[in-house]
Design a protein around this motif. Structure first.
Motif, PDB file in Angstrom:
ATOM      1  N   UNK A 104       0.847  -1.194   0.000  1.00  0.00           N
ATOM      2  CA  UNK A 104       0.000   0.000   0.000  1.00  0.00           C
ATOM      3  C   UNK A 104       0.884   1.246   0.000  1.00  0.00           C
ATOM      4  N   UNK A 159      -5.461  -3.103  -6.948  1.00  0.00           N
ATOM      5  CA  UNK A 159      -6.716  -2.529  -6.476  1.00  0.00           C
ATOM      6  C   UNK A 159      -6.934  -2.863  -5.006  1.00  0.00           C
ATOM      7  N   UNK A 160      -6.662  -4.102  -4.637  1.00  0.00           N
ATOM      8  CA  UNK A 160      -6.825  -4.498  -3.240  1.00  0.00           C
ATOM      9  C   UNK A 160      -5.839  -3.734  -2.353  1.00  0.00           C
ATOM     10  N   UNK A 161      -4.626  -3.525  -2.845  1.00  0.00           N
ATOM     11  CA  UNK A 161      -3.640  -2.749  -2.083  1.00  0.00           C
ATOM     12  C   UNK A 161      -4.105  -1.317  -1.900  1.00  0.00           C
ATOM     13  N   UNK A 162      -4.635  -0.741  -2.990  1.00  0.00           N
ATOM     14  CA  UNK A 162      -5.086   0.651  -2.916  1.00  0.00           C
ATOM     15  C   UNK A 162      -6.220   0.793  -1.905  1.00  0.00           C
ATOM     16  N   UNK A 163      -7.020  -0.274  -1.757  1.00  0.00           N
ATOM     17  CA  UNK A 163      -8.152  -0.240  -0.828  1.00  0.00           C
ATOM     18  C   UNK A 163      -7.767  -0.554   0.605  1.00  0.00           C
ATOM     19  N   UNK A 165      -6.519   0.728   3.017  1.00  0.00           N
ATOM     20  CA  UNK A 165      -6.847   1.629   4.126  1.00  0.00           C
ATOM     21  C   UNK A 165      -8.038   2.526   3.846  1.00  0.00           C
ATOM     22  N   UNK A 166      -8.864   2.141   2.875  1.00  0.00           N
ATOM     23  CA  UNK A 166     -10.116   2.869   2.662  1.00  0.00           C
ATOM     24  C   UNK A 166     -11.140   2.172   3.548  1.00  0.00           C
ATOM     25  N   UNK A 167     -11.452   2.765   4.663  1.00  0.00           N
ATOM     26  CA  UNK A 167     -12.271   2.061   5.647  1.00  0.00           C
ATOM     27  C   UNK A 167     -13.609   1.638   5.045  1.00  0.00           C
ATOM     28  N   UNK A 168     -14.210   2.530   4.261  1.00  0.00           N
ATOM     29  CA  UNK A 168     -15.520   2.264   3.668  1.00  0.00           C
ATOM     30  C   UNK A 168     -15.474   1.005   2.791  1.00  0.00           C
ATOM     31  N   UNK A 169     -14.359   0.818   2.142  1.00  0.00           N
ATOM     32  CA  UNK A 169     -14.250  -0.334   1.252  1.00  0.00           C
ATOM     33  C   UNK A 169     -13.850  -1.578   2.042  1.00  0.00           C
ATOM     34  N   UNK A 172     -16.052  -4.379   4.072  1.00  0.00           N
ATOM     35  CA  UNK A 172     -16.640  -5.581   3.497  1.00  0.00           C
ATOM     36  C   UNK A 172     -15.516  -6.467   2.968  1.00  0.00           C
TER      37      UNK A 172
END
Lengths: 195, 195
Positions: A104, A159-163, A165-169, A172
């Protein structure tokens, strides 16, 4: 003894820096890193010419551990398909740990610092290395287009790495593993096929 | 006139900052931003309480333009499937332009700064907004699982964003659009289905 001390100061610095880069971000100051590591600025600059070089070393070290943990092991018993899916299966587990910082932060650095930042090279190298892992497995399994498959898998992984630390993503389950499975199916890597 | 001047100084500042965040990275200094915008530090701090707030405003502005350009328009003639694929088709076009800064920097900020950085909110909002766009289109088209499809599409989009400045990856066409098409097929969004 002198050598051992040199190594351990470097390690202590790297650990402290990695921890702060993860929690506070890559913009964290040298003073804070020194305080956290319990060393002087002078000592830091004896080990690393700049904070940017320390960030580069931190990414290199974190992604090295990552590769060691996730791309080695169980080579004899697993199919290439299983080895690929294993990586995606473990993404959720490591998402909130330091292990994740490798990728990340690698992407954060690539997209958030200038082209000549020393950490870019560490970050790009980690990405190339993982892409190579996917490519080798795809070739071993006789994928219909191993090059394409490795680029597709790298995209999902990124894409998973970018997500991470996106709490909203993150709240789930990540759909990364299912998409990876779909791509492997489409490239002809059956779950029963062994090398 | 006074109002117009205020607006234009803010715009000039945002443009200069966005340009530098894109070229030099989010760690670029306030002094350099001021020089690039041709304004004094004092004026900058009259418009924005801190550099972090300026970064937050830059991301908000860039992702707003992005959404305006890519998620509006041709609503009457296109199917939901076409509108979704349009976004992925345009990724390559914008990858090397400032338009991209919205999302590649959004992810850089989310993964590269601390949890309380003011730019995180802008970045997360932009991601939620795009996720909502995917969700609405998926629902319109009667996707078998609209929520899952929107999360899958967001993952692909994020992967492509994370790759926006990885030269090694960008040198080849992004497989994002093809994967998106595969996911739409799998969710039952046929290319002929109109709303």
């Amino acid at each position: 003894m002198a050598l051992k001390n040199r190594a351990s100061i470097r390690e202590r610095l790297l650990d402290a820096a990695t921890d702060l880069f993860y929690r506070e971000g890559v913009t964290v100051g040298v003073r804070e890193i020194c305080r956290h590591a319990g060393i002087s600025k002078r000592t830091l600059y004896q080990k690393f010419p700049s904070k940017d070089e320390l960030l580069a070393a931190s990414i290199a070290e974190q992604t090295r551990s990552w590769h060691e943990r996730f791309t080695t092991g169980s080579q004899d018993e697993s199919t290439p398909r299983e080895r690929i899916l294993d990586i995606f299966a473990q993404l959720d587990e490591v998402a909130h740990s330091h292990l994740w910082i490798g990728f990340s932060t690698a992407f954060a650095v690539i997209n958030g610092v200038g082209a000549d930042h020393p950490a870019r090279a560490s970050a790009c190298q980690a990405i190339e290395q993982l892409r190579d892992f996917f490519l080798l497995r795809a070739e071993e399994a006789g994928a219909s287009d191993a090059d394409l498959l490795s680029r597709q898998l790298m995209l999902i992984f990124s894409g998973a790495s970018a997500h991470a630390r996106v709490r909203e993503v993150r709240s789930q389950d990540s759909p990364a593993k299912e998409i990876a499975g779909m791509l492997l199916d489409s490239a002809g890597l059956l779950s029963t096929a062994r090398r």
